[in-house]
Design a protein around this motif. Structure first.
Motif, PDB file in Angstrom:
ATOM      1  N   ASP A  86     -41.723 -26.365 -44.144  1.00 32.15           N
ATOM      2  CA  ASP A  86     -40.268 -26.181 -44.171  1.00 32.15           C
ATOM      3  C   ASP A  86     -39.681 -25.852 -42.795  1.00 32.15           C
ATOM      4  N   GLU A  87     -40.482 -26.019 -41.737  1.00 31.78           N
ATOM      5  CA  GLU A  87     -40.015 -25.715 -40.380  1.00 31.78           C
ATOM      6  C   GLU A  87     -39.661 -26.995 -39.636  1.00 31.78           C
ATOM      7  N   VAL A  88     -38.522 -26.976 -38.949  1.00 34.60           N
ATOM      8  CA  VAL A  88     -38.066 -28.129 -38.176  1.00 34.60           C
ATOM      9  C   VAL A  88     -38.921 -28.249 -36.909  1.00 34.60           C
ATOM     10  N   ALA A  89     -39.434 -29.463 -36.670  1.00 35.63           N
ATOM     11  CA  ALA A  89     -40.271 -29.721 -35.500  1.00 35.63           C
ATOM     12  C   ALA A  89     -40.165 -31.199 -35.129  1.00 35.63           C
ATOM     13  N   VAL A  90     -40.653 -31.545 -33.949  1.00 34.23           N
ATOM     14  CA  VAL A  90     -40.683 -32.939 -33.526  1.00 34.23           C
ATOM     15  C   VAL A  90     -41.532 -33.719 -34.524  1.00 34.23           C
ATOM     16  N   GLY A  91     -41.023 -34.884 -34.930  1.00 32.17           N
ATOM     17  CA  GLY A  91     -41.714 -35.714 -35.898  1.00 32.17           C
ATOM     18  C   GLY A  91     -41.206 -35.525 -37.317  1.00 32.17           C
ATOM     19  N   LYS A  92     -40.462 -34.464 -37.561  1.00 35.95           N
ATOM     20  CA  LYS A  92     -39.958 -34.200 -38.913  1.00 35.95           C
ATOM     21  C   LYS A  92     -38.526 -34.718 -39.055  1.00 35.95           C
ATOM     22  N   THR A  93     -38.146 -34.930 -40.303  1.00 39.94           N
ATOM     23  CA  THR A  93     -36.782 -35.349 -40.621  1.00 39.94           C
ATOM     24  C   THR A  93     -36.056 -34.146 -41.202  1.00 39.94           C
ATOM     25  N   VAL A  94     -34.875 -33.882 -40.661  1.00 40.27           N
ATOM     26  CA  VAL A  94     -34.111 -32.704 -41.077  1.00 40.27           C
ATOM     27  C   VAL A  94     -32.719 -33.130 -41.545  1.00 40.27           C
ATOM     28  N   THR A  95     -32.278 -32.508 -42.613  1.00 40.20           N
ATOM     29  CA  THR A  95     -30.918 -32.724 -43.114  1.00 40.20           C
ATOM     30  C   THR A  95     -30.193 -31.389 -43.004  1.00 40.20           C
ATOM     31  N   ASP A 115     -33.335 -43.057 -30.913  1.00 42.02           N
ATOM     32  CA  ASP A 115     -32.443 -44.163 -31.245  1.00 42.02           C
ATOM     33  C   ASP A 115     -31.472 -43.638 -32.293  1.00 42.02           C
ATOM     34  N   ALA A 116     -30.344 -43.123 -31.841  1.00 40.08           N
ATOM     35  CA  ALA A 116     -29.386 -42.470 -32.745  1.00 40.08           C
ATOM     36  C   ALA A 116     -28.894 -43.419 -33.833  1.00 40.08           C
ATOM     37  N   ILE A 117     -28.791 -44.705 -33.539  1.00 40.32           N
ATOM     38  CA  ILE A 117     -28.303 -45.665 -34.527  1.00 40.32           C
ATOM     39  C   ILE A 117     -29.232 -45.711 -35.740  1.00 40.32           C
ATOM     40  N   SER A 118     -30.544 -45.580 -35.491  1.00 40.49           N
ATOM     41  CA  SER A 118     -31.477 -45.594 -36.618  1.00 40.49           C
ATOM     42  C   SER A 118     -31.851 -44.184 -37.074  1.00 40.49           C
ATOM     43  N   GLY A 119     -31.079 -43.182 -36.646  1.00 41.80           N
ATOM     44  CA  GLY A 119     -31.264 -41.822 -37.138  1.00 41.80           C
ATOM     45  C   GLY A 119     -32.379 -41.043 -36.467  1.00 41.80           C
ATOM     46  N   LYS A 120     -32.776 -41.453 -35.257  1.00 45.59           N
ATOM     47  CA  LYS A 120     -33.828 -40.741 -34.526  1.00 45.59           C
ATOM     48  C   LYS A 120     -33.206 -40.113 -33.286  1.00 45.59           C
ATOM     49  N   ILE A 121     -33.247 -38.770 -33.230  1.00 38.46           N
ATOM     50  CA  ILE A 121     -32.661 -38.086 -32.076  1.00 38.46           C
ATOM     51  C   ILE A 121     -33.755 -37.418 -31.252  1.00 38.46           C
ATOM     52  N   SER A 122     -33.506 -37.344 -29.961  1.00 39.57           N
ATOM     53  CA  SER A 122     -34.459 -36.765 -29.023  1.00 39.57           C
ATOM     54  C   SER A 122     -34.600 -35.265 -29.218  1.00 39.57           C
ATOM     55  N   ASN A 123     -35.828 -34.797 -29.080  1.00 37.98           N
ATOM     56  CA  ASN A 123     -36.080 -33.360 -29.146  1.00 37.98           C
ATOM     57  C   ASN A 123     -35.356 -32.616 -28.022  1.00 37.98           C
ATOM     58  N   GLU A 124     -34.920 -33.359 -26.994  1.00 37.37           N
ATOM     59  CA  GLU A 124     -34.220 -32.749 -25.867  1.00 37.37           C
ATOM     60  C   GLU A 124     -32.708 -32.685 -26.088  1.00 37.37           C
ATOM     61  N   SER A 125     -32.207 -33.333 -27.154  1.00 36.29           N
ATOM     62  CA  SER A 125     -30.764 -33.315 -27.425  1.00 36.29           C
ATOM     63  C   SER A 125     -30.363 -31.918 -27.890  1.00 36.29           C
ATOM     64  N   ILE A 153     -29.493 -25.690 -42.745  1.00 33.26           N
ATOM     65  CA  ILE A 153     -30.573 -26.656 -42.941  1.00 33.26           C
ATOM     66  C   ILE A 153     -30.808 -26.784 -44.441  1.00 33.26           C
ATOM     67  N   ILE A 154     -30.627 -28.014 -44.966  1.00 33.85           N
ATOM     68  CA  ILE A 154     -30.747 -28.187 -46.416  1.00 33.85           C
ATOM     69  C   ILE A 154     -31.984 -28.998 -46.819  1.00 33.85           C
ATOM     70  N   ASP A 155     -32.689 -29.603 -45.862  1.00 31.66           N
ATOM     71  CA  ASP A 155     -33.921 -30.305 -46.195  1.00 31.66           C
ATOM     72  C   ASP A 155     -34.745 -30.544 -44.932  1.00 31.66           C
ATOM     73  N   VAL A 156     -36.068 -30.426 -45.070  1.00 29.82           N
ATOM     74  CA  VAL A 156     -36.995 -30.704 -43.968  1.00 29.82           C
ATOM     75  C   VAL A 156     -38.165 -31.494 -44.557  1.00 29.82           C
ATOM     76  N   LYS A 157     -38.450 -32.646 -44.001  1.00 30.17           N
ATOM     77  CA  LYS A 157     -39.562 -33.486 -44.472  1.00 30.17           C
ATOM     78  C   LYS A 157     -40.483 -33.814 -43.322  1.00 30.17           C
TER      79      LYS A 157
END
Length: 157
Positions: A86-95, A115-125, A153-157
């Motif tokens: 349930d922890e947000v980290a690089v590689g996980k999807t968060v809502t 690639d923000a268009i496909s829903g992938k944001i940089s860990n540095e953002s 944070i309502i979901d972490v996968k």
């Protein structure tokens, strides 16, 4: 060099970069060489826009080849095995949700595969950096260039 920058990425991101590198080195290089040869056959190179355009593209492609090779050489594949589910980290999807706005969902990836268009944001953002380390259900205040964002944070996968 011991100080080389690491490029965190998912296995999927690494494979995508490897495919891009293969394409650039084989198909794209051959295409550009063919264009340069055709442009040379037109004669005077000093006023040959086709030749100049092909040479410019060749320089761009060679720069991209070096960039991708560097990212792959210093790739750091993300392993979330030791991180709580349930922890947000690089590689996980968060809502997350901001007040009454619609929920937003992003996969947090390394800068090399963002690639923000496909829903992938940089860990540095700012958003990803503000969420990393927090857990499902937490209220988080994120500092962005546009000001503070208060999200839940309502979901972490």
């Amino acid at each position: 060099m011991a100080n080389e920058k690491k490029f965190p990425m998912t296995l999927e991101g690494k494979e995508k970069l490897e495919k891009e590198l293969e394409y650039l080195k084989t198909e794209k290089r051959a295409e550009i060489i063919k264009r340069i040869q055709i442009a040379r056959s037109f004669g005077d190179l000093s006023e040959n826009s086709e030749y100049e355009a092909a040479k410019d593209e060749q320089a761009f492609v060679e720069g991209r080849v070096k960039e991708v090779e560097n990212m792959l050489n210093y790739a750091e594949i993300i392993d979330n095995g030791s991180i709580a589910k349930d922890e947000v980290a690089v590689g996980k999807t968060v809502t997350f949700k901001e007040d009454d706005d619609e929920p937003e969902t992003y996969q947090i990836v390394g800068a090399a595969e963002a690639d923000a268009i496909s829903g992938k944001i940089s860990n540095e953002s700012p958003i990803a950096a503000g969420l990393i380390g927090h857990k499902l259900g937490e209220d988080v205040t994120i500092e962005t260039p546009g000001g503070e964002m208060k999200v839940k944070i309502i979901d972490v996968k």
